[in-house]
Design a protein around this motif. Sequence first.
Motif, PDB file in Angstrom:
ATOM      1  N   SER A 164       0.830  -1.200   0.000  1.00 57.86           N
ATOM      2  CA  SER A 164       0.000   0.000   0.000  1.00 57.86           C
ATOM      3  C   SER A 164       0.860   1.244   0.000  1.00 57.86           C
ATOM      4  CB  SER A 164      -0.898   0.023   1.237  1.00 57.86           C
ATOM      5  OG  SER A 164      -1.744  -1.085   1.273  1.00 57.86           O
ATOM      6  N   ARG A 165       0.297   2.289  -0.544  1.00 52.70           N
ATOM      7  CA  ARG A 165       0.921   3.613  -0.450  1.00 52.70           C
ATOM      8  C   ARG A 165       0.036   4.460   0.447  1.00 52.70           C
ATOM      9  NH1 ARG A 165       2.538   6.532  -5.606  1.00 52.70           N
ATOM     10  NH2 ARG A 165       3.812   7.612  -4.101  1.00 52.70           N
ATOM     11  N   THR A 166       0.641   5.349   1.202  1.00 50.38           N
ATOM     12  CA  THR A 166      -0.109   6.217   2.099  1.00 50.38           C
ATOM     13  C   THR A 166      -0.119   7.630   1.555  1.00 50.38           C
ATOM     14  OG1 THR A 166       0.505   4.850   3.983  1.00 50.38           O
ATOM     15  CG2 THR A 166      -0.307   7.050   4.461  1.00 50.38           C
ATOM     16  N   LEU A 167      -1.309   8.200   1.533  1.00 55.62           N
ATOM     17  CA  LEU A 167      -1.528   9.563   1.069  1.00 55.62           C
ATOM     18  C   LEU A 167      -1.730  10.440   2.303  1.00 55.62           C
ATOM     19  CD1 LEU A 167      -2.260  11.563  -1.243  1.00 55.62           C
ATOM     20  CD2 LEU A 167      -4.589  10.728  -1.077  1.00 55.62           C
ATOM     21  N   PHE A 168      -0.768  11.323   2.594  1.00 53.92           N
ATOM     22  CA  PHE A 168      -0.868  12.166   3.774  1.00 53.92           C
ATOM     23  C   PHE A 168      -1.580  13.483   3.483  1.00 53.92           C
ATOM     24  CE2 PHE A 168       2.778   9.440   4.712  1.00 53.92           C
ATOM     25  CZ  PHE A 168       2.352   8.916   5.925  1.00 53.92           C
ATOM     26  N   ARG A 169      -1.317  14.047   2.334  1.00 56.89           N
ATOM     27  CA  ARG A 169      -1.926  15.327   1.964  1.00 56.89           C
ATOM     28  C   ARG A 169      -3.045  15.084   0.968  1.00 56.89           C
ATOM     29  NH1 ARG A 169       0.295  19.302   4.841  1.00 56.89           N
ATOM     30  NH2 ARG A 169       2.513  19.146   5.171  1.00 56.89           N
ATOM     31  N   ASN A 170      -3.887  16.068   0.807  1.00 57.79           N
ATOM     32  CA  ASN A 170      -5.019  15.976  -0.101  1.00 57.79           C
ATOM     33  C   ASN A 170      -4.554  16.268  -1.533  1.00 57.79           C
ATOM     34  OD1 ASN A 170      -7.647  15.643  -0.885  1.00 57.79           O
ATOM     35  ND2 ASN A 170      -8.246  17.729  -0.406  1.00 57.79           N
ATOM     36  N   THR A 171      -3.770  15.345  -2.105  1.00 57.89           N
ATOM     37  CA  THR A 171      -3.254  15.472  -3.470  1.00 57.89           C
ATOM     38  C   THR A 171      -3.464  14.154  -4.204  1.00 57.89           C
ATOM     39  OG1 THR A 171      -1.042  14.777  -2.773  1.00 57.89           O
ATOM     40  CG2 THR A 171      -1.465  17.152  -2.839  1.00 57.89           C
ATOM     41  N   PRO A 172      -3.512  14.167  -5.521  1.00 51.70           N
ATOM     42  CA  PRO A 172      -3.691  12.922  -6.278  1.00 51.70           C
ATOM     43  C   PRO A 172      -2.539  11.945  -6.034  1.00 51.70           C
ATOM     44  CG  PRO A 172      -4.057  14.830  -7.680  1.00 51.70           C
ATOM     45  CD  PRO A 172      -3.488  15.343  -6.391  1.00 51.70           C
ATOM     46  N   MET A 173      -2.864  10.653  -6.108  1.00 44.15           N
ATOM     47  CA  MET A 173      -1.866   9.613  -5.910  1.00 44.15           C
ATOM     48  C   MET A 173      -2.254   8.410  -6.747  1.00 44.15           C
ATOM     49  SD  MET A 173      -0.670   7.723  -2.375  1.00 44.15           S
ATOM     50  CE  MET A 173      -2.218   6.916  -2.067  1.00 44.15           C
ATOM     51  N   GLY A 174      -1.275   7.620  -7.176  1.00 40.01           N
ATOM     52  CA  GLY A 174      -1.560   6.430  -7.966  1.00 40.01           C
ATOM     53  C   GLY A 174      -0.707   5.254  -7.557  1.00 40.01           C
ATOM     54  N   LEU A 175      -1.196   4.049  -7.892  1.00 44.40           N
ATOM     55  CA  LEU A 175      -0.470   2.814  -7.622  1.00 44.40           C
ATOM     56  C   LEU A 175      -0.669   1.901  -8.829  1.00 44.40           C
ATOM     57  CD1 LEU A 175       1.194   1.271  -5.484  1.00 44.40           C
ATOM     58  CD2 LEU A 175      -0.956   0.355  -4.611  1.00 44.40           C
ATOM     59  N   ALA A 176       0.449   1.510  -9.459  1.00 42.47           N
ATOM     60  CA  ALA A 176       0.404   0.679 -10.661  1.00 42.47           C
ATOM     61  C   ALA A 176       0.430  -0.801 -10.288  1.00 42.47           C
ATOM     62  CB  ALA A 176       1.585   1.016 -11.569  1.00 42.47           C
ATOM     63  N   LEU A 177      -0.115  -1.633 -11.174  1.00 41.53           N
ATOM     64  CA  LEU A 177      -0.136  -3.077 -10.971  1.00 41.53           C
ATOM     65  C   LEU A 177      -0.020  -3.769 -12.315  1.00 41.53           C
ATOM     66  CD1 LEU A 177      -1.054  -5.515  -8.885  1.00 41.53           C
ATOM     67  CD2 LEU A 177      -3.097  -5.373 -10.284  1.00 41.53           C
ATOM     68  N   THR A 178       0.784  -4.823 -12.377  1.00 38.96           N
ATOM     69  CA  THR A 178       0.822  -5.695 -13.543  1.00 38.96           C
ATOM     70  C   THR A 178       0.167  -7.003 -13.132  1.00 38.96           C
ATOM     71  OG1 THR A 178       2.841  -4.681 -14.380  1.00 38.96           O
ATOM     72  CG2 THR A 178       2.289  -6.867 -15.226  1.00 38.96           C
ATOM     73  N   ALA A 179      -0.947  -7.334 -13.774  1.00 41.57           N
ATOM     74  CA  ALA A 179      -1.685  -8.565 -13.453  1.00 41.57           C
ATOM     75  C   ALA A 179      -0.914  -9.766 -13.979  1.00 41.57           C
ATOM     76  CB  ALA A 179      -3.079  -8.509 -14.061  1.00 41.57           C
ATOM     77  N   HIS A 180      -0.825 -10.817 -13.185  1.00 47.40           N
ATOM     78  CA  HIS A 180      -0.094 -12.017 -13.586  1.00 47.40           C
ATOM     79  C   HIS A 180      -1.007 -13.189 -13.869  1.00 47.40           C
ATOM     80  CE1 HIS A 180      -0.546 -13.819  -9.546  1.00 47.40           C
ATOM     81  NE2 HIS A 180      -0.546 -12.554  -9.188  1.00 47.40           N
ATOM     82  N   LYS A 181      -2.268 -13.064 -13.538  1.00 45.57           N
ATOM     83  CA  LYS A 181      -3.250 -14.092 -13.868  1.00 45.57           C
ATOM     84  C   LYS A 181      -4.641 -13.489 -13.798  1.00 45.57           C
ATOM     85  CE  LYS A 181      -2.141 -16.526  -9.821  1.00 45.57           C
ATOM     86  NZ  LYS A 181      -2.239 -17.679  -8.934  1.00 45.57           N
ATOM     87  N   GLY A 182      -5.591 -14.226 -14.350  1.00 48.37           N
ATOM     88  CA  GLY A 182      -6.961 -13.735 -14.382  1.00 48.37           C
ATOM     89  C   GLY A 182      -7.564 -13.634 -12.991  1.00 48.37           C
ATOM     90  N   GLY A 183      -8.631 -12.859 -12.894  1.00 49.96           N
ATOM     91  CA  GLY A 183      -9.340 -12.702 -11.626  1.00 49.96           C
ATOM     92  C   GLY A 183      -9.917 -11.314 -11.491  1.00 49.96           C
ATOM     93  N   LYS A 184     -10.521 -11.076 -10.364  1.00 53.42           N
ATOM     94  CA  LYS A 184     -11.102  -9.769 -10.072  1.00 53.42           C
ATOM     95  C   LYS A 184     -10.077  -8.967  -9.272  1.00 53.42           C
ATOM     96  CE  LYS A 184     -14.991  -7.462  -7.844  1.00 53.42           C
ATOM     97  NZ  LYS A 184     -16.198  -7.659  -7.023  1.00 53.42           N
ATOM     98  N   TYR A 185      -9.611  -7.858  -9.850  1.00 55.35           N
ATOM     99  CA  TYR A 185      -8.638  -6.985  -9.211  1.00 55.35           C
ATOM    100  C   TYR A 185      -9.371  -5.760  -8.675  1.00 55.35           C
ATOM    101  CZ  TYR A 185      -4.848  -9.799 -11.037  1.00 55.35           C
ATOM    102  OH  TYR A 185      -3.990 -10.832 -11.306  1.00 55.35           O
ATOM    103  N   THR A 186      -9.140  -5.469  -7.399  1.00 56.70           N
ATOM    104  CA  THR A 186      -9.815  -4.352  -6.742  1.00 56.70           C
ATOM    105  C   THR A 186      -8.780  -3.380  -6.203  1.00 56.70           C
ATOM    106  OG1 THR A 186     -11.653  -5.783  -6.085  1.00 56.70           O
ATOM    107  CG2 THR A 186     -11.418  -3.707  -4.892  1.00 56.70           C
ATOM    108  N   CYS A 187      -8.997  -2.119  -6.507  1.00 56.75           N
ATOM    109  CA  CYS A 187      -8.195  -1.047  -5.942  1.00 56.75           C
ATOM    110  C   CYS A 187      -9.022  -0.433  -4.819  1.00 56.75           C
ATOM    111  CB  CYS A 187      -7.884   0.007  -7.005  1.00 56.75           C
ATOM    112  SG  CYS A 187      -7.032   1.433  -6.310  1.00 56.75           S
TER     113      CYS A 187
END
Length: 140
Positions: A68-91
């Motif tokens: 996880s990444r922690t957002l301390f200030r009220n600014t945009p933030m992102g987290l990238a992911l490369t899927a390695h198999k099928g399934g339901k991915y939830t952010c």
Amino acid sequence: KAGTYTCEVKNSISNETASITVGKECTVAVSKPTISKEGGSCSFLCTVERGTEANLSWYRDGQTKSISRTLFRNTPMGLALTAHKGGKYTCEVKNSISRENNSITVGKECTGNRAGAAPATGHFSVLSCFFVLILVQFFL
């Protein structure tokens, strides 16, 4: 931390004291994250536009898939992911007052890809720098 901070300066001629009281910052509710496709068909970027003291995480079929990444200030933030198999991915993004999530279903086309998650780079980093510069100008 909230509280009163005091600075005292003494020399042989005079003594001076200055104080400032800092209040507790308000917690801002998180916004619903968005998921976009990045580069290859199995690379995704989860972004959140609003929230303070928030954690941003990826899950696959309910199991944590990234740090996880922690957002301390009220600014945009992102987290990238490369899927390695099928399934339901939830952010998911959550803080002490709110929780939001968004999901995407990935098929067999991602089977065999190397798994991984990393902080977002590229255009999102530029946005983050831009907001930091605005904040610095605001407080100067």
